[in-house]
Design an enzyme around this catalytic site. Structure first.
Site, PDB file in Angstrom:
ATOM      1  CB  ILE A 115       0.459   6.446   6.652  1.00 29.59           C
ATOM      2  CG1 ILE A 115       1.814   7.058   7.084  1.00 29.59           C
ATOM      3  CG2 ILE A 115       0.613   5.664   5.340  1.00 29.59           C
ATOM      4  CD1 ILE A 115       2.454   8.021   6.110  1.00 29.59           C
ATOM      5  NE  ARG A 143      -2.834  -1.008  -0.466  1.00 29.08           N
ATOM      6  CZ  ARG A 143      -3.458  -0.309  -1.377  1.00 29.08           C
ATOM      7  NH1 ARG A 143      -4.718  -0.574  -1.659  1.00 29.08           N
ATOM      8  NH2 ARG A 143      -2.860   0.646  -2.036  1.00 29.08           N
ATOM      9  CG  ASP A 169       2.820  -1.343   9.056  1.00 31.47           C
ATOM     10  OD1 ASP A 169       1.682  -0.889   8.807  1.00 31.47           O
ATOM     11  OD2 ASP A 169       3.499  -1.952   8.221  1.00 31.47           O
ATOM     12  CB  CYS A 228      -6.009  -4.587   7.530  1.00 27.53           C
ATOM     13  SG  CYS A 228      -5.248  -6.032   8.249  1.00 27.53           S
ATOM     14  NE  ARG A 271      -4.302  -0.593   2.983  1.00 25.77           N
ATOM     15  CZ  ARG A 271      -3.685  -1.627   3.520  1.00 25.77           C
ATOM     16  NH1 ARG A 271      -4.359  -2.551   4.145  1.00 25.77           N
ATOM     17  NH2 ARG A 271      -2.383  -1.762   3.427  1.00 25.77           N
ATOM     18  N   PRO A 272      -6.844   3.075  -2.006  1.00 22.42           N
ATOM     19  CG  PRO A 272      -6.779   5.254  -2.831  1.00 22.42           C
ATOM     20  CD  PRO A 272      -6.713   4.456  -1.556  1.00 22.42           C
ATOM     21  CB  ILE A 273      -4.716   0.291  -6.663  1.00 20.55           C
ATOM     22  CG1 ILE A 273      -5.978   0.000  -7.478  1.00 20.55           C
ATOM     23  CG2 ILE A 273      -4.597  -0.656  -5.488  1.00 20.55           C
ATOM     24  CD1 ILE A 273      -5.909  -1.339  -8.225  1.00 20.55           C
ATOM     25  CG  ASP A 274      -5.104   6.803  -6.690  1.00 23.75           C
ATOM     26  OD1 ASP A 274      -4.934   6.044  -5.721  1.00 23.75           O
ATOM     27  OD2 ASP A 274      -4.884   8.024  -6.629  1.00 23.75           O
ATOM     28  NE  ARG A 317      -3.699 -10.298   6.302  1.00 25.03           N
ATOM     29  CZ  ARG A 317      -3.989  -9.182   5.697  1.00 25.03           C
ATOM     30  NH1 ARG A 317      -5.114  -8.565   5.976  1.00 25.03           N
ATOM     31  NH2 ARG A 317      -3.182  -8.661   4.819  1.00 25.03           N
ATOM     32  CE  LYS A 347       2.266  -7.992   6.865  1.00 23.57           C
ATOM     33  NZ  LYS A 347       1.747  -7.334   5.673  1.00 23.57           N
ATOM     34  CG  ASN A 348       5.139  -5.170   5.042  1.00 27.75           C
ATOM     35  OD1 ASN A 348       4.278  -6.048   4.951  1.00 27.75           O
ATOM     36  ND2 ASN A 348       4.932  -4.029   5.680  1.00 27.75           N
TER      37      ASN A 348
HETATM   38  C1  UD1 Z   1       2.771  -0.961   2.682  1.00 23.95           C
HETATM   39  C2  UD1 Z   1       2.902  -2.009   3.754  1.00 23.95           C
HETATM   40  C3  UD1 Z   1       2.050  -1.627   4.964  1.00 23.95           C
HETATM   41  C4  UD1 Z   1       2.422  -0.234   5.446  1.00 23.95           C
HETATM   42  C5  UD1 Z   1       2.359   0.768   4.290  1.00 23.95           C
HETATM   43  C6  UD1 Z   1       2.857   2.148   4.684  1.00 23.95           C
HETATM   44  C7  UD1 Z   1       3.296  -4.054   2.524  1.00 23.95           C
HETATM   45  C8  UD1 Z   1       2.801  -5.383   2.114  1.00 23.95           C
HETATM   46  N1  UD1 Z   1       2.453  -3.281   3.233  1.00 23.95           N
HETATM   47  O1  UD1 Z   1       1.404  -0.947   2.282  1.00 23.95           O
HETATM   48  O2  UD1 Z   1       2.301  -2.588   5.998  1.00 23.95           O
HETATM   49  O3  UD1 Z   1       1.500   0.160   6.441  1.00 23.95           O
HETATM   50  O4  UD1 Z   1       3.172   0.313   3.195  1.00 23.95           O
HETATM   51  O5  UD1 Z   1       4.149   2.076   5.176  1.00 23.95           O
HETATM   52  O6  UD1 Z   1       4.437  -3.697   2.268  1.00 23.95           O
HETATM   53  N2  UD1 Z   1      -2.366   5.228  -1.605  1.00 23.95           N
HETATM   54  C9  UD1 Z   1      -3.195   5.830  -2.527  1.00 23.95           C
HETATM   55  N3  UD1 Z   1      -3.216   5.323  -3.786  1.00 23.95           N
HETATM   56  C10 UD1 Z   1      -2.445   4.262  -4.177  1.00 23.95           C
HETATM   57  C11 UD1 Z   1      -1.582   3.682  -3.229  1.00 23.95           C
HETATM   58  C12 UD1 Z   1      -1.562   4.185  -1.937  1.00 23.95           C
HETATM   59  O7  UD1 Z   1      -3.919   6.770  -2.215  1.00 23.95           O
HETATM   60  O8  UD1 Z   1      -2.507   3.865  -5.345  1.00 23.95           O
HETATM   61  C13 UD1 Z   1      -2.351   5.735  -0.212  1.00 23.95           C
HETATM   62  C14 UD1 Z   1      -2.880   4.670   0.780  1.00 23.95           C
HETATM   63  O9  UD1 Z   1      -4.289   4.658   0.825  1.00 23.95           O
HETATM   64  C15 UD1 Z   1      -2.236   5.107   2.063  1.00 23.95           C
HETATM   65  C16 UD1 Z   1      -0.871   5.647   1.602  1.00 23.95           C
HETATM   66  O10 UD1 Z   1      -1.016   5.935   0.207  1.00 23.95           O
HETATM   67  O11 UD1 Z   1      -2.975   6.132   2.653  1.00 23.95           O
HETATM   68  C17 UD1 Z   1       0.270   4.671   1.819  1.00 23.95           C
HETATM   69  O12 UD1 Z   1       0.037   3.508   1.071  1.00 23.95           O
HETATM   70  P1  UD1 Z   1       1.210   2.585   0.514  1.00 23.95           P
HETATM   71  O13 UD1 Z   1       2.529   3.201   0.812  1.00 23.95           O
HETATM   72  O14 UD1 Z   1       0.879   2.253  -0.900  1.00 23.95           O
HETATM   73  O15 UD1 Z   1       1.034   1.297   1.411  1.00 23.95           O
HETATM   74  P2  UD1 Z   1       0.965  -0.206   0.941  1.00 23.95           P
HETATM   75  O16 UD1 Z   1       1.973  -0.461  -0.114  1.00 23.95           O
HETATM   76  O17 UD1 Z   1      -0.444  -0.596   0.730  1.00 23.95           O
END
Ligand code: UD1
Length: 417
Positions: free
Chosen positions: A326, A92, A304, A116, A121-124, A396, A22-23
């Site tokens: 995480i 996301r 995961d 989920c 889960r911010p996108i900063d 999903r 999936k990922n």
């Molecule tokens: C991806 C995977 C998810 C997995 C995760 C960690 C996909 C589709 N999903 O999610 O299954 O659990 O990696 O291995 O590939 N964070 C911030 N700001 C940001 C981005 C992330 O603070 O802009 C934080 C998140 O809240 C979290 C951590 O960084 O605590 C890890 O997030 P990230 O590695 O970005 O995970 P995803 O890409 O969302």
């Protein structure tokens, strides 16, 4: 609403094929946007997250054709740079579509992504990286508008090696001017898979799988074909299902090289695991040993699979300690597990799991994708018939989960009312 009805107490035994990841599939589908041509993809799992992404691609103007397990995506006639907010909010990973649309058109509009509820889960990190690339960002009324005349490569230092942000930067810069270097990049195998696909299309990317990735912008990408890697999280879940039920399993289409931390923990639990070519075999011990797990970025133990292991540890010989590093909110499923008689204390990011529990059947509600899989495994070990509702979360991310488990001897069916 769909539910699983599970009669516990059956051992998992037999052979099963692991689906495509999936990922990896999600960023690879996003990457097709970058190329005004047709791409042929094999091994895309049939799950609602990929269906949702294909739906967004169609709305953007891509032509999608599905034929005997192959998916053709033709992105020549994309006619909008706005990701529909209703679909954006469902998951996301839609945020990485933004990087691909930006990469191709230097412009994108999207709303904040959903997914989920496992933490803030911010996108900063994504937004800051886009800014570093000279992209102008306006955030208003829940929408993010990104625009640049040109995207010019630069050095980007990530505060945290975010998987999605690493993918987004690569997607935004494969067609940029000059060289981009990502420092403190994520190293997950799914990023390597996306890079291999981009490289087959003509992208120039170096260092994937290390914490420094360089991208040298090219003018044009051409269509290609690609076979998505096996899903290491599905593989880990199936191994745990066998381990928790005292069974024996052989996974085909699996890649043990991606699963070192997972296999180590299964070994520590007393399972006999052997790996060859694309197969992983596991034979469960009479009694699972208790363990300690700390989730980490790759190659550490994956967040995961934390929930599935937590569930499995209720059957172990003693007290297990789980630390979730995480996502801060990945223990919601534990209140559902307790309905079966699990004894787990959560203190901040740590869960203390008491072993030797005889779980009883219960009615439970899925709280998220992987937490849902953890409940299924617990129900498979419990006495009696359990009902797990809200399984749309599980659908999903797991292809034919009930069918695969049934083929291995589990008593599981879907009820749809
Ligand atoms: C991806 C995977 C998810 C997995 C995760 C960690 C996909 C589709 N999903 O999610 O299954 O659990 O990696 O291995 O590939 N964070 C911030 N700001 C940001 C981005 C992330 O603070 O802009 C934080 C998140 O809240 C979290 C951590 O960084 O605590 C890890 O997030 P990230 O590695 O970005 O995970 P995803 O890409 O969302």
């Amino acid at each position: 609403m769909k539910s699983y009805i599970i009669e516990g107490g059956k051992k998992i035994e037999g052979n099963v094929r692991v689906s495509g990841s999936k990922n990896a599939a999600l960023p690879i589908l996003a990457a097709t946007i970058l190329c005004p041509d047709s791409n042929k993809l094999y091994n895309i799992p049939k799950i609602s997250d990929t269906e949702n992404t294909l739906e967004i691609l169609k709305i953007l103007g891509c032509k999608i054709k599905q034929n005997h397990g192959k998916i053709y995506v033709n992105s020549r006639n994309i006619n909008t740079k706005e990701i529909p907010s209703e679909l954006m909010s469902k998951m996301r990973s839609t945020v990485i579509l933004a990087g691909a649309i930006l990469g191709r058109f230097k412009e994108v509009i999207f709303s904040y992504p959903g997914g989920c509820d496992i933490g803030a889960r911010p996108i900063d990190i994504h937004i800051n990286a886009f800014k570093k690339l000279g992209i102008e960002i306006k955030e208003e009324n829940g929408y993010v508008r990104c625009k640049a005349d040109k995207i010019i490569g630069t050095d980007i230092n990530l505060d945290f090696p975010s998987v999605g942000a690493t993918e987004n930067i690569i997607l935004a810069t494969v067609l940029a001017d000059g060289k981009t270097t990502i420092n403190n990049a994520a190293m997950e195998p799914e990023i390597i898979d996306m890079v291999k696909f981009l490289r087959k299309m003509g992208a120039k990317i170096f260092g994937e799988g290390t914490n420094q990735i360089s991208i040298i912008g090219v003018k044009h990408l051409s269509g290609t074909s690609y076979n998505i890697m096996p899903d290491r999280i599905e593989a880990g879940t199936l191994l745990c299902a066998a381990a928790a039920t005292g069974g024996k399993i052989v996974l085909s289409n699996s890649n043990s090289e991606h699963m070192g931390a997972i296999i180590n923990k299964l070994d520590e639990c007393g399972c006999q695991v052997s790996c060859s070519a694309d197969k992983i075999s596991l034979s469960a011990p009479k009694k699972l040993k208790h363990i300690e797990i700390k989730t980490m970025i790759y190659p550490g133990f994956p967040t995961d699979l934390q929930q599935v292991f937590t569930s499995m540890m209720t059957k172990s010989s003693g007290t297990s300690i789980i630390v979730e590093n995480i996502f801060e909110n990945r223990y919601k499923f534990i209140s559902e597990l307790r309905k079966m008689g699990a004894k787990i204390v959560v203190e901040g990011r740590t869960a203390i799991v008491t072993g030797k529990r005889k779980l009883q059947s219960a009615e439970m509600i899925c709280t998220d994708l992987r937490g849902g899989a953890a409940l299924v495994i617990a129900a498979m070990t419990a006495k009696g018939i359990s009902k797990i509702s809200n399984i749309e979360y599980i659908l999903r991310g797991y292809e034919n989960f009930d069918k695969k488990l049934s083929s291995l001897g589990a008593k599981i069916r879907i009820e749809d009312i």
